[in-house]
Design a protein around this motif. Structure first.
Motif, PDB file in Angstrom:
ATOM      1  N   PHE A 142       0.850  -1.184   0.000  1.00  0.00           N
ATOM      2  CA  PHE A 142       0.000   0.000   0.000  1.00  0.00           C
ATOM      3  C   PHE A 142       0.893   1.245   0.000  1.00  0.00           C
ATOM      4  O   PHE A 142       1.416   1.641   1.034  1.00  0.00           O
TER       5      PHE A 142
ATOM      6  N   VAL B 142      -2.114   5.990  -2.318  1.00  0.00           N
ATOM      7  CA  VAL B 142      -3.498   5.514  -2.201  1.00  0.00           C
ATOM      8  C   VAL B 142      -4.004   5.587  -0.762  1.00  0.00           C
ATOM      9  O   VAL B 142      -5.150   5.265  -0.501  1.00  0.00           O
TER      10      VAL B 142
ATOM     11  N   THR C  28      -8.443   4.163   2.084  1.00  0.00           N
ATOM     12  CA  THR C  28      -7.871   4.644   0.826  1.00  0.00           C
ATOM     13  C   THR C  28      -8.446   6.001   0.443  1.00  0.00           C
ATOM     14  O   THR C  28      -9.501   6.418   0.919  1.00  0.00           O
TER      15      THR C  28
ATOM     16  N   SER D 172      -1.186  10.851 -10.625  1.00  0.00           N
ATOM     17  CA  SER D 172      -2.501  10.841  -9.983  1.00  0.00           C
ATOM     18  C   SER D 172      -3.387  11.880 -10.654  1.00  0.00           C
ATOM     19  O   SER D 172      -2.897  12.878 -11.214  1.00  0.00           O
TER      20      SER D 172
ATOM     21  N   SER E 191      -4.666   6.715  -9.381  1.00  0.00           N
ATOM     22  CA  SER E 191      -3.220   6.873  -9.241  1.00  0.00           C
ATOM     23  C   SER E 191      -2.527   5.644  -9.799  1.00  0.00           C
ATOM     24  O   SER E 191      -3.099   4.548  -9.842  1.00  0.00           O
TER      25      SER E 191
ATOM     26  N   SER F 241       1.603  -0.494  -9.369  1.00  0.00           N
ATOM     27  CA  SER F 241       0.265  -0.489  -8.767  1.00  0.00           C
ATOM     28  C   SER F 241      -0.616   0.538  -9.458  1.00  0.00           C
ATOM     29  O   SER F 241      -0.144   1.544  -9.993  1.00  0.00           O
TER      30      SER F 241
ATOM     31  N   TYR G  97      -4.641   2.347  -8.778  1.00  0.00           N
ATOM     32  CA  TYR G  97      -5.769   2.485  -7.860  1.00  0.00           C
ATOM     33  C   TYR G  97      -6.824   3.371  -8.504  1.00  0.00           C
ATOM     34  O   TYR G  97      -6.511   4.415  -9.095  1.00  0.00           O
TER      35      TYR G  97
ATOM     36  N   ASN H 296     -10.739   5.025  -7.600  1.00  0.00           N
ATOM     37  CA  ASN H 296     -11.858   5.260  -6.696  1.00  0.00           C
ATOM     38  C   ASN H 296     -12.933   6.034  -7.448  1.00  0.00           C
ATOM     39  O   ASN H 296     -12.660   7.076  -8.049  1.00  0.00           O
TER      40      ASN H 296
ATOM     41  N   ASN I 153     -13.977   0.895  -5.152  1.00  0.00           N
ATOM     42  CA  ASN I 153     -12.517   0.948  -5.080  1.00  0.00           C
ATOM     43  C   ASN I 153     -11.933  -0.278  -5.747  1.00  0.00           C
ATOM     44  O   ASN I 153     -12.426  -1.399  -5.536  1.00  0.00           O
ATOM     45  N   THR I 154     -10.902  -0.098  -6.516  1.00  0.00           N
ATOM     46  CA  THR I 154     -10.158  -1.240  -7.025  1.00  0.00           C
ATOM     47  C   THR I 154      -8.666  -0.924  -6.936  1.00  0.00           C
ATOM     48  O   THR I 154      -8.240   0.182  -7.250  1.00  0.00           O
ATOM     49  N   LEU I 155      -7.924  -1.875  -6.450  1.00  0.00           N
ATOM     50  CA  LEU I 155      -6.488  -1.731  -6.291  1.00  0.00           C
ATOM     51  C   LEU I 155      -5.803  -2.901  -6.994  1.00  0.00           C
ATOM     52  O   LEU I 155      -6.084  -4.061  -6.706  1.00  0.00           O
TER      53      LEU I 155
ATOM     54  N   ASN J  48     -11.181  -5.577  -5.125  1.00  0.00           N
ATOM     55  CA  ASN J  48     -12.352  -4.834  -5.601  1.00  0.00           C
ATOM     56  C   ASN J  48     -13.341  -4.678  -4.459  1.00  0.00           C
ATOM     57  O   ASN J  48     -13.648  -5.652  -3.760  1.00  0.00           O
TER      58      ASN J  48
END
Length: 917
Positions: free
Chosen positions: A204, A208, A235, A308, A325, A364, A366, A368, A382-384, A429
């Motif tokens: 993380f 994020v 997040t 971002s 981001s 990564s 991210y 939102n 949210n998905t990361l 997710n």
């Protein structure tokens, strides 16, 4: 006499004035943030100069002349409210007000202030102050100032928390991975490592993170599998329209000082941007791809980049906002040191020249999305996505002085090389909904789908003997276990579904703050986690074969040698699968009996079902399974009492549990680069934990807090990693005794040495200290040297964190922050006897991981309104990372404290530039 008359007249005038005025007070709330307190809003008596601004808790107080007036409440971007009031001399009138956005007015600037507050020190301390449970958080504002780059490091800035050096593993109050839980926005997240219960928090990045919170006491809305606490990563979402780009470059001093080209595994040829592309099947890798290492460059440079963007739209009359981001980083680490192991108080492995080369990447993304359907209903998605890789080349014995007990063709001149590329791809997710059914009833729900794919596509291990140490020219392949030269692959797939539904119902008569004194929270949780694990090794019996040098081993593994006696063994595929099903219902009751006393009383019913099956070589009969079902009630009680203004006493007690993990139950053996072997134990049972906390808090002013906490834990059937009994020399998980206790004391202080005229901190100091006392009884099978008790595995009894920060608090701000951390010695693995009859002499003593101090420095400067630069120095003291073990000489019977491993990680230096537009 004149002075006396003047003083008398002045006092009489003040008395008359006091008798002709009354007090107006109240609380302003922010209707755009769920009626949270609204700080710095304006309160003015219309037509006069009498006015004030609300404090950080939204409170205001005014002395107003008796009579009828109009009070005006205003805040930038919000609708101004005017209210008629009547003030009675000598009395107090309470007027609470909610301010909301002016219709048609853009809230971007207002949202900036609101979002910033949710990330600020003051806002999070306000949340801590108002919360019934004992919770501490650190926000993005602080993380930026102290140069924290990930959630794992962020947690170490909270009292009672430490992090294992070089990993994302954290310990809360001395209790490690199996005793804590990790969530993202309140939903469980999967582990990225078969050896771990919790996700590596290094994944993380701060791009994020809005804030990281640790709840050290339990409330029944959360899963009961948490003995030391829960880490919740909140997040980021939309705060203001804008875009940013950042680039960083740096180096590690160990890499900088290394004399020679930086080396890596041969698998590096199949890797691009951290993604591995498989070229051959495992069997074909034996002869079609080499076994020797590669070089990169003399001194590779660490780098990273980030992007971002945030924007807000109106679609079909609804507000839709997004925050996205993306980051990519690559870093290089090197260390040298020594490693040795002991069996029954004799040397088993001795290497004085360990070297480790590691290349890490992290990519990564991210996203939102937030949709505001109306004032009462909103949805958030949210998905990361994370793809991380670690390419590690580990060697020991290159100097020809290595020793391996009972190795053939000889014990001396042992050399071991382990090449391993690991890749983890993870997708989280989440869909979260919030619905204000009416002013007293709020329904929230959430659902998550998580997927993890972790692979070791081509692990290469060689064990040889250097027969001619002087020239290092005669190399013979070792064959203790016949197949010491091998390539292997490993794959883990995790799929998880989780959800909750919660309803909050407020009731009772409004109090002076405009809140209802009672609330009932009730709901259900569901979680299903599935894991599939597969591993296979192919070994080569190279008895009597030789190679020119340790860097030319590939010359042996050619087809002509396979045609003339070089034997190949294709190992059977090792498999295990696991299922975790959790279904729970909970209810907790929040109550405020008066202005000073409040609390939370809860009860949870949870059904946990664990099923693990396996087909592995090191289990008798290969095939086996275990199933465990637990049904329990988990109560919790949290009380809060205001003993004086801004001073609180908190009490909390609860019952929680620690469930055994898939990897702790499956008897699959995993070999570390050093050769240490760890495996699970199907006979493990869960631990039950009783928790008690008592805390005093004092909030002297905005952004400041002093606290003292005492805590106690009683753990039934504690689980520990211990050295195995018998002849294997492995590390295995056991219920090592009937109970363990943890007693502790936490001290915390956040204060400002220097403030400016606007009450902003110029020089601030944060510090916390945690002292703990551990004890656990040992079953007879773990007793040796007459030892009947032990410390808990992985637990430090003394933890200290501190930071000193300077901020110019001016346009083009300059910030300097120095942070330090210390954790004392802790048990890496418990000891055990190898021979019960002779347990006084034939035993393996516990392995201790020594404590150390780390120091970081961050300097940042805003060059313009959009451009900033940051210099970060980590691990400035470069302490020795060391493990030790007491060893009793079988001949002299003298016990000495031997070094098991030691190395230094080097100083990490980074220079970054960020541009926002």
């Amino acid at each position: 006499m004149k002075k006396f008359l003047f003083i008398t007249f002045l006092a009489f005038s003040q008395l008359l004035l006091a008798q002709s005025t009354g007090t107006l007070k109240g609380v302003l709330s922010d209707g755009e943030t769920n009626n949270e307190p609204l700080p710095f809003a304006n309160v003015l008596i219309k037509g006069t100069v009498i006015g004030t601004t609300t404090d950080f808790d939204g409170n205001y107080t005014l002395n107003v002349p008796a009579g009828t007036h109009t009070v005006v409440f205003s805040f930038l971007g919000y609708k101004t409210i005017e209210k008629p009031i009547t003030i009675v001399a000598g009395e107090t009138l309470t007027v609470n007000q909610i301010l909301s956005a002016e219709e048609g007015v853009s809230l971007e600037e207002v949202v900036i202030m609101s979002a910033a507050s949710r990330e600020s020190v003051s806002a999070l301390l306000l949340e801590q102050k108002k919360a019934t449970v004992i919770k501490e958080s650190i926000g993005a504002q602080t993380l930026s100032k102290i140069g924290v780059s990930d959630a794992a490091t962020a947690t170490t800035k909270i009292s009672g928390v430490t992090k294992s050096q070089g990993t994302g593993d954290i310990f809360i109050r001395g209790l490690g991975d199996r005793y804590l839980s990790t969530t993202m926005n309140g939903l469980p997240v999967p582990s990225d490592d078969v050896e771990k219960k919790n996700i590596n928090l290094n994944l993380f990045s701060t791009d994020v993170i809005q804030n990281v919170g640790i709840s050290k006491t339990y409330t029944t809305s959360g899963y009961a599998d948490q003995a030391s606490g829960n880490v919740d990563v909140v997040t980021k979402d939309y705060s203001k329209k804008g875009y940013s780009i950042g680039v960083n470059g740096g180096t590690n001093t160990n890499v900088l000082d290394y004399d020679g080209d930086f080396r890596t595994t041969i698998t590096n040829n199949d890797v691009s941007l951290g993604f591995h592309k498989k070229q051959y099947a495992l069997q074909d890798l034996i002869s079609r791809q080499g076994w020797d290492t590669e070089t990169i460059s003399a001194q590779p440079i660490n780098y990273s980049g980030s992007l971002s963007a945030a924007q807000k739209f109106e679609i079909f009359g609804k507000d839709l906002s997004f925050y996205v981001s993306a980051t990519h980083s690559k870093s290089y680490d090197y260390y040298s040191g020594e490693f040795q192991s002991f069996r029954q108080n004799r040397e088993d492995n001795v290497f004085s020249d360990v070297e480790s080369f590691t290349t890490k990447t992290n990519t990564s993304g991210y996203v939102n999305l937030k949709l505001k359907l109306n004032d009462a209903n909103s949805l958030k998605f949210n998905t990361l996505f994370v793809n991380k890789s670690s390419n590690n080349l580990y060697e020991q014995g290159r100097n020809g002085l290595g020793f391996v007990y009972d190795q053939d063709p000889q014990e001396d001149g042992a050399f071991v090389r382990d090449q391993n590329f690991k890749q983890t791809t993870m997708v989280i997710n989440q869909l979260i909904g919030k619905h204000d059914l009416n002013e007293n009833n709020t329904l929230t729900w959430a659902g998550g789908y998580n997927f993890v794919l972790a692979e070791e596509p081509n692990r290469i291990r060689n064990e040889v003997n250097i027969l001619d140490v002087a020239s290092s020219s005669e190399i013979q392949f070792a064959h203790v276990g016949d197949y010491q030269q091998r390539k292997s692959t490993q794959k883990i797939e995790d799929v998880e579904y989780n959800a909750y539904v919660k309803n909050n119902w407020k009731f009772g008569n409004l109090n002076e703050e405009g809140d209802k004194p009672f609330a009932l929270n009730y709901g259900v949780n569901y979680r299903r986690k599935e894991r599939d694990f597969k591993s296979q090794a192919i070994g080569v019996l190279a008895r009597n074969y030789k190679a020119p040098s340790v860097d030319e081993l590939s010359s042996t593994f050619v087809q002509s040698n396979f045609d003339n006696g070089l034997n190949l063994r294709i190992g059977e595929v090792d498999l295990f699968s696991g299922e975790l099903n959790v279904l729970a219902a909970f209810a907790d009751f929040n109550f405020t009996l008066n202005e000073k006393f409040s609390g939370n009383l809860g009860l949870r019913f949870e059904r946990d079902e664990i099923n693990v099956s396996w087909d592995v070589a090191n289990y008798v009969g290969r095939i086996g399974n275990t199933s465990k079902t637990y049904e329990n009630l988990f109560p919790s009680l949290n009380l809060k009492y205001e003993v004086a203004e801004n001073q609180y006493i908190r009490f909390a007690t609860s019952l929680t549990q620690t469930l055994p993990e898939f990897k702790e139950l499956s008897p699959f053996e995993y070999v570390s680069p050093t050769g240490r072997v760890s495996k699970g134990n199907p006979d493990l049972e869960k631990s039950d934990v009783v928790n008690v906390d008592l805390k005093w808090e004092f909030f002297p002013s905005r952004g400041e807090v002093f606290s003292v906490t005492g805590f106690y834990k009683n753990i039934k059937n504690p689980i520990n990693l211990a050295q195995s009994r018998g002849s294997s020399g492995n590390f295995i998980f056991y219920n090592t005794g009937e109970k363990a206790t943890v007693k502790g004391l936490e001290l915390e202080a956040r204060t400002s040495f220097i403030k400016n005229e606007d009450d902003d901190t110029v020089l601030g100091f944060n510090a916390n200290l945690t002292k703990m006392w551990f004890s656990q009884d040992l079953d007879d099978v773990f007793q040796y040297k007459g030892k009947t008790e032990s410390n808990l595995q992985g637990a430090s009894d003394l933890i200290a964190n501190g930071s000193l920060s300077y901020s110019s608090n001016k346009e083009k701000e300059f910030v300097a922050t120095l942070t330090g951390n210390y954790s004392s010695d802790k048990v890496f693995a418990l000891g055990s006897p190898e021979d019960f009859v002779n347990s006084a002499t034939l035993y393996n003593d516990e392995i201790i991981e020594k404590g150390f101090v780390s120091l970081d420095l961050v300097l940042s400067k805003e060059l313009t309104d959009r451009l900033s630069v940051k210099l970060v120095g980590r691990n400035l003291l470069n302490p020795e990372i060391k493990q030790t073990q007491f060893v009793r000489n079988v001949n002299t019977e003298i016990e000495t404290n031997e070094t098991v491993s030691n190395y230094k990680q080097g100083v990490q230096l980074t220079l970054g530039v960020k541009y926002a537009f």
